[in-house]
Design an enzyme around this catalytic site. Structure first.
Site, short mmCIF file in Angstrom:
data_model
loop_
_atom_site.label_atom_id
_atom_site.label_comp_id
_atom_site.label_asym_id
_atom_site.label_seq_id
_atom_site.Cartn_x
_atom_site.Cartn_y
_atom_site.Cartn_z
N SER A 141 67.43 -52.00 -87.91
CA SER A 141 66.02 -51.62 -87.93
C SER A 141 65.67 -50.84 -86.66
CB SER A 141 65.15 -52.87 -88.09
OG SER A 141 63.83 -52.53 -88.46
N GLU A 235 64.73 -51.50 -99.97
CA GLU A 235 64.09 -51.36 -98.66
C GLU A 235 63.09 -50.21 -98.62
OE1 GLU A 235 66.05 -51.73 -95.01
OE2 GLU A 235 67.98 -52.29 -95.89
N HIS A 265 65.60 -55.59 -96.48
CA HIS A 265 65.72 -55.12 -95.11
C HIS A 265 66.56 -56.07 -94.25
CE1 HIS A 265 64.52 -52.73 -91.67
NE2 HIS A 265 64.12 -53.81 -91.03
#
Length: 297
Positions: A141, A235, A265
């Site tokens: 991320s 996602e 995610h």
């Protein structure tokens, strides 16, 4: 597979999104640390000029090769604790040492604090005697964003590149230009456009979101090391991952893109309860070993 991911979705859906930064950080530590770290992995804290960090090493792993790890959390949450179980598991899978850092968080510490801390960790490893080809960098991320920013900064400083980069569910476009932010909104239980807008505002502190220093999708990526990009099909950041893989390829960087069906995610954080989480770690660990072998023999 479907049952496992559905159970995880239900777990997240049953918890309201917290409002304050302290509550957000506490919740992320809780939901990312649902499962304990591997019993056989030794975790050792270390202080890097005031920057908290943690080594991990599993029995039989090679301490001469190290994975530098940057956690996710939108640059505003996440910690060594939140990702400890996954970091320990991936180090064991790859048969190498890991170093996870607790970089400074926004909004208290906006850009470029996290990048400064990442470079501190890199300098620490080099001072410890690790050659660049014996180091890989991995982030999920925002940690994927930080991985790319670190690599670009190292290249611009004329430093030798690490052996490889490994990006999981990377957030690469802080302008929020990806279409999947909307098309995947109904199936992504963790990430939303509104949520990311708040994180970006805190991190950028009035910096232009199109600046390549904060949105690697727009950066010059030439000369970066071989990169593995892994992302789930469910996602909101799917386009960020696909876009950065395309940009890396266009810059002549060897890149592998994997899109994992139904995965959410940063799904590998919950590898202890997701078969595809364990499979993703195993696939990446094999790729990482191959990259080290190419660089160091």
């Amino acid at each position: 597979m479907a049952r496992e991911i559905d159970e995880l979705r239900q777990l997240f859906a049953g918890q309201p999104r917290p409002a304050s930064w302290a509550e957000r950080r506490q919740r992320m530590d809780e939901i990312c640390a649902l499962d304990p770290p591997p019993d056989d992995v030794v975790f050792s804290p270390v202080d890097l000029e005031g920057l908290p960090a943690e080594w991990s090493l599993a029995p039989g792993s090679d301490p001469a090769r190290v994975l530098l790890y940057f956690h996710g959390g939108g640059y505003c949450s996440g910690s060594i604790r939140s990702h400890r179980a996954m970091v320990g598991a991936l180090g064991r899978q790859a048969g190498i040492r890991t170093l996870a850092i607790g970089y400074r968080l926004a909004p208290e510490h906006p850009y470029p604090a996290a990048l400064e801390d990442a470079l501190t960790a890199w300098r620490f490893l080099r001072a410890q005697g690790y050659a660049a080809p014996s180091i890989a960098i991995r982030g999920d991320s925002a940690g994927g964003n930080l991985t790319l920013a670190t690599l670009v900064a190292l290249r611009e400083a004329g430093e030798e590149m690490p052996a490889a980069a490994w990006l999981v569910s990377p957030w690469t476009d802080l302008t929020m230009g990806g279409a999947t932010l909307d098309s995947k909104a109904a199936v992504d239980p963790l990430i939303s456009r509104e949520y990311l807008d708040g994180l970006a505002h805190a991190f950028l502190a009035r910096r232009d979101a199109r600046d390549p220093a904060v949105s690697p999708l727009f950066a010059d990526l030439a000369g970066l090391p071989p990169t593995l990009v892994q992302v789930g099909s469910s996602e909101a950041l799917l386009d960020d991952a696909v876009g950065i893989a395309r940009a890396l390829g266009a810059a002549e960087v060897p890149v592998v893109l994997e899109v994992w069906p139904q995965m959410i995610h940063a799904w590998m954080v919950w590898a202890a309860r997701l078969a595809d989480g364990r499979a993703g770690l195993a696939r990446a660990a094999g790729w990482l070993r191959a990259q080290f072998a190419l660089r160091t023999g």
